[in-house]
Design a protein around this motif. Structure first.
Motif, PDB file in Angstrom:
ATOM      1  N   ALA A  34       0.791  -1.413   0.126  1.00 23.03           N
ATOM      2  CA  ALA A  34       0.135  -0.135   0.054  1.00 23.03           C
ATOM      3  C   ALA A  34       0.878   1.258  -0.081  1.00 23.03           C
ATOM      4  O   ALA A  34       0.607   2.488  -0.857  1.00 23.03           O
ATOM      5  CB  ALA A  34      -0.992  -0.071   1.265  1.00 23.03           C
ATOM      6  N   GLY A  35       1.997   1.186   0.930  1.00 18.89           N
ATOM      7  CA  GLY A  35       2.756   2.529   0.945  1.00 18.89           C
ATOM      8  C   GLY A  35       3.349   2.627  -0.604  1.00 18.89           C
ATOM      9  O   GLY A  35       3.729   3.751  -1.116  1.00 18.89           O
ATOM     10  N   VAL A  36       3.978   1.506  -1.016  1.00 25.24           N
ATOM     11  CA  VAL A  36       4.605   1.769  -2.358  1.00 25.24           C
ATOM     12  C   VAL A  36       3.541   2.166  -3.615  1.00 25.24           C
ATOM     13  O   VAL A  36       4.203   3.014  -4.434  1.00 25.24           O
ATOM     14  CB  VAL A  36       5.210   0.170  -2.907  1.00 25.24           C
ATOM     15  CG1 VAL A  36       5.483   0.170  -4.457  1.00 25.24           C
ATOM     16  CG2 VAL A  36       6.418  -0.163  -2.206  1.00 25.24           C
ATOM     17  N   ALA A  37       2.427   1.755  -3.370  1.00 27.38           N
ATOM     18  CA  ALA A  37       1.144   2.261  -4.305  1.00 27.38           C
ATOM     19  C   ALA A  37       1.107   3.612  -4.022  1.00 27.38           C
ATOM     20  O   ALA A  37       0.781   4.381  -4.823  1.00 27.38           O
ATOM     21  CB  ALA A  37       0.107   1.201  -4.092  1.00 27.38           C
ATOM     22  N   ILE A  38       1.116   4.168  -2.892  1.00 32.00           N
ATOM     23  CA  ILE A  38       0.812   5.452  -2.376  1.00 32.00           C
ATOM     24  C   ILE A  38       1.787   6.284  -3.193  1.00 32.00           C
ATOM     25  O   ILE A  38       1.628   7.387  -3.942  1.00 32.00           O
ATOM     26  CB  ILE A  38       0.433   5.712  -1.049  1.00 32.00           C
ATOM     27  CG1 ILE A  38      -0.889   5.042  -0.832  1.00 32.00           C
ATOM     28  CG2 ILE A  38       0.547   7.283  -0.724  1.00 32.00           C
ATOM     29  CD1 ILE A  38      -1.294   5.011   0.671  1.00 32.00           C
ATOM     30  N   ALA A  39       3.299   5.812  -2.833  1.00 33.61           N
ATOM     31  CA  ALA A  39       4.281   6.580  -3.170  1.00 33.61           C
ATOM     32  C   ALA A  39       4.638   6.680  -4.899  1.00 33.61           C
ATOM     33  O   ALA A  39       4.879   7.634  -5.297  1.00 33.61           O
ATOM     34  CB  ALA A  39       5.611   5.896  -2.458  1.00 33.61           C
ATOM     35  N   ASN A  40       4.197   5.525  -5.500  1.00 32.07           N
ATOM     36  CA  ASN A  40       4.151   5.580  -7.016  1.00 32.07           C
ATOM     37  C   ASN A  40       3.081   6.445  -7.382  1.00 32.07           C
ATOM     38  O   ASN A  40       3.231   7.072  -8.578  1.00 32.07           O
ATOM     39  CB  ASN A  40       3.926   4.058  -7.468  1.00 32.07           C
ATOM     40  CG  ASN A  40       5.088   3.415  -7.366  1.00 32.07           C
ATOM     41  OD1 ASN A  40       6.282   3.870  -7.045  1.00 32.07           O
ATOM     42  ND2 ASN A  40       4.958   1.507  -7.465  1.00 32.07           N
ATOM     43  N   ARG A  41       1.937   6.337  -6.899  1.00 28.01           N
ATOM     44  CA  ARG A  41       0.816   7.402  -7.319  1.00 28.01           C
ATOM     45  C   ARG A  41       1.302   8.889  -6.966  1.00 28.01           C
ATOM     46  O   ARG A  41       1.226   9.656  -8.215  1.00 28.01           O
ATOM     47  CB  ARG A  41      -0.294   7.027  -6.518  1.00 28.01           C
ATOM     48  CG  ARG A  41      -1.577   7.961  -7.078  1.00 28.01           C
ATOM     49  CD  ARG A  41      -2.753   7.997  -6.352  1.00 28.01           C
ATOM     50  NE  ARG A  41      -3.395   6.697  -6.305  1.00 28.01           N
ATOM     51  CZ  ARG A  41      -4.340   6.460  -5.570  1.00 28.01           C
ATOM     52  NH1 ARG A  41      -5.095   7.227  -4.746  1.00 28.01           N
ATOM     53  NH2 ARG A  41      -4.763   5.223  -5.377  1.00 28.01           N
ATOM     54  N   ALA A  42       1.899   9.198  -6.019  1.00 34.73           N
ATOM     55  CA  ALA A  42       2.238  10.558  -5.685  1.00 34.73           C
ATOM     56  C   ALA A  42       3.665  10.969  -6.852  1.00 34.73           C
ATOM     57  O   ALA A  42       3.578  12.032  -7.322  1.00 34.73           O
ATOM     58  CB  ALA A  42       2.958  10.813  -4.368  1.00 34.73           C
ATOM     59  N   SER A  43       4.452  10.020  -7.179  1.00 35.58           N
ATOM     60  CA  SER A  43       5.657  10.106  -7.988  1.00 35.58           C
ATOM     61  C   SER A  43       5.206  10.229  -9.323  1.00 35.58           C
ATOM     62  O   SER A  43       5.649  11.338  -9.962  1.00 35.58           O
ATOM     63  CB  SER A  43       6.655   8.799  -7.950  1.00 35.58           C
ATOM     64  OG  SER A  43       7.692   9.085  -8.875  1.00 35.58           O
ATOM     65  N   ASP A  44       4.117   9.404  -9.604  1.00 34.32           N
ATOM     66  CA  ASP A  44       3.318   9.517 -11.009  1.00 34.32           C
ATOM     67  C   ASP A  44       2.958  10.993 -11.198  1.00 34.32           C
ATOM     68  O   ASP A  44       2.992  11.732 -12.317  1.00 34.32           O
ATOM     69  CB  ASP A  44       2.419   8.674 -11.193  1.00 34.32           C
ATOM     70  CG  ASP A  44       1.794   8.458 -12.512  1.00 34.32           C
ATOM     71  OD1 ASP A  44       2.432   8.788 -13.351  1.00 34.32           O
ATOM     72  OD2 ASP A  44       0.611   8.448 -12.833  1.00 34.32           O
ATOM     73  N   ARG A  45       2.224  11.660 -10.041  1.00 34.29           N
ATOM     74  CA  ARG A  45       1.459  12.876 -10.180  1.00 34.29           C
ATOM     75  C   ARG A  45       2.616  13.840 -10.264  1.00 34.29           C
ATOM     76  O   ARG A  45       2.576  14.773 -11.089  1.00 34.29           O
ATOM     77  CB  ARG A  45       0.523  13.063  -8.944  1.00 34.29           C
ATOM     78  CG  ARG A  45      -0.181  14.140  -9.202  1.00 34.29           C
ATOM     79  CD  ARG A  45      -1.221  14.292  -7.935  1.00 34.29           C
ATOM     80  NE  ARG A  45      -1.632  13.107  -7.170  1.00 34.29           N
ATOM     81  CZ  ARG A  45      -1.736  12.735  -6.135  1.00 34.29           C
ATOM     82  NH1 ARG A  45      -1.287  13.536  -5.028  1.00 34.29           N
ATOM     83  NH2 ARG A  45      -2.433  11.461  -5.652  1.00 34.29           N
ATOM     84  N   ARG A  46       3.875  13.737  -9.586  1.00 34.23           N
ATOM     85  CA  ARG A  46       4.715  15.076  -9.647  1.00 34.23           C
ATOM     86  C   ARG A  46       5.541  14.780 -11.136  1.00 34.23           C
ATOM     87  O   ARG A  46       5.534  15.714 -11.577  1.00 34.23           O
ATOM     88  CB  ARG A  46       5.827  14.545  -8.879  1.00 34.23           C
ATOM     89  CG  ARG A  46       5.913  15.065  -7.294  1.00 34.23           C
ATOM     90  CD  ARG A  46       6.993  15.083  -6.233  1.00 34.23           C
ATOM     91  NE  ARG A  46       7.425  13.566  -6.602  1.00 34.23           N
ATOM     92  CZ  ARG A  46       7.204  12.699  -5.682  1.00 34.23           C
ATOM     93  NH1 ARG A  46       6.103  13.078  -4.777  1.00 34.23           N
ATOM     94  NH2 ARG A  46       7.683  11.668  -5.520  1.00 34.23           N
ATOM     95  N   LEU A  47       5.622  13.679 -11.440  1.00 30.40           N
ATOM     96  CA  LEU A  47       6.248  13.274 -13.025  1.00 30.40           C
ATOM     97  C   LEU A  47       5.351  13.888 -13.997  1.00 30.40           C
ATOM     98  O   LEU A  47       5.831  14.661 -14.859  1.00 30.40           O
ATOM     99  CB  LEU A  47       6.647  11.808 -13.236  1.00 30.40           C
ATOM    100  CG  LEU A  47       7.807  11.333 -12.639  1.00 30.40           C
ATOM    101  CD1 LEU A  47       7.874   9.832 -12.808  1.00 30.40           C
ATOM    102  CD2 LEU A  47       9.086  11.884 -12.991  1.00 30.40           C
ATOM    103  N   ARG A  48       4.110  13.701 -13.862  1.00 26.05           N
ATOM    104  CA  ARG A  48       2.921  14.329 -14.637  1.00 26.05           C
ATOM    105  C   ARG A  48       3.351  15.984 -14.748  1.00 26.05           C
ATOM    106  O   ARG A  48       2.960  16.484 -15.854  1.00 26.05           O
ATOM    107  CB  ARG A  48       1.753  14.026 -14.464  1.00 26.05           C
ATOM    108  CG  ARG A  48       1.190  12.480 -14.882  1.00 26.05           C
ATOM    109  CD  ARG A  48      -0.102  11.920 -14.542  1.00 26.05           C
ATOM    110  NE  ARG A  48      -0.307  10.533 -14.823  1.00 26.05           N
ATOM    111  CZ  ARG A  48      -0.626  10.081 -16.013  1.00 26.05           C
ATOM    112  NH1 ARG A  48      -0.747  10.617 -17.112  1.00 26.05           N
ATOM    113  NH2 ARG A  48      -0.697   8.840 -16.050  1.00 26.05           N
ATOM    114  N   THR A  49       3.140  16.560 -13.468  1.00 31.97           N
ATOM    115  CA  THR A  49       3.297  17.959 -13.342  1.00 31.97           C
ATOM    116  C   THR A  49       4.580  18.264 -13.986  1.00 31.97           C
ATOM    117  O   THR A  49       4.812  19.490 -14.779  1.00 31.97           O
ATOM    118  CB  THR A  49       3.088  18.171 -11.703  1.00 31.97           C
ATOM    119  OG1 THR A  49       2.074  17.686 -11.454  1.00 31.97           O
ATOM    120  CG2 THR A  49       3.326  19.842 -11.606  1.00 31.97           C
TER     121      THR A  49
END
Length: 197
Positions: A34-49
């Protein structure tokens, strides 16, 4: 339905037989995933930005480079137009030699209309229309002056020819005087030709 009840009871019994340390590993793994999924989602959002920002920056940089190239070329064309006006006074140059540099660079001014704002376009239109009017006015005056220059050159040529003829007659008069020939009619003819020249 009976089969499914037994099935659930069998599964429940199997689960009860699993040691609790294993459940600790399973629950810990679940939280880790769950932590990895949340971190990946946040990283994905940052990369998209970041990607969106980089895309916008690249577009802006491209537009700025295009504007710079277009405006520099237009400035060169304006300078060539102003230089051509100064060269109009040189009568040794043909009209084509005077305007060739401006004629080559003038299309760059038209490119300004594609990227510029309305006030810039209007300023360039005002400049080019006034420059064109000035060219017509100065070319008309230049034509008059060139015609006068050519007339003066023709007169200079005639004066030079008459001067040569006068000098020749003067030489004949000197010879006439040196030889001591007394020929009144010849002397009179030489005097009349000298005065005519």
């Amino acid at each position: 339905m009976l089969f499914s009840m037994n099935f659930f009871q069998d599964v429940f019994l199997i689960i009860q037989q699993i040691p609790s340390s294993f459940w600790g590993v399973v629950i810990g793994s679940f939280f880790s995933l769950a932590g990895v999924a949340i971190a990946n989602r946040a990283s994905d959002r940052r990369l998209r930005t970041q990607f969106e920002y980089a895309r916008k920056q690249k577009i802006r940089d491209g537009e700025m480079a295009l504007r710079k190239d277009v405006y520099l070329a237009a400035a060169e064309a304006v300078a060539a137009g102003m230089e051509a006006i100064g060269r109009l006074a040189n009568f040794d140059l043909s009209n084509d030699q005077i305007t060739s540099a401006y004629a080559e660079k003038a299309p760059a001014i038209s490119k300004v209309h594609v990227i510029a704002r309305i006030d810039t376009v209007q300023a360039f239109l005002g400049f080019t229309s006034k420059l064109g009017a000035l060219y017509f006015m100065l070319f008309a005056r230049r034509y008059d002056l060139l015609r006068e220059k050519n007339a003066i050159a023709i007169l200079d040529g005639q004066i030079a020819e008459l001067g040569k003829a006068r000098d020749h007659i003067l030489e004949l008069i000197k010879r006439h005087n040196i030889e001591g020939v007394v020929d009144e009619q010849g002397w009179k003819n030489l005097q009349e030709q000298f005065e005519l020249e």
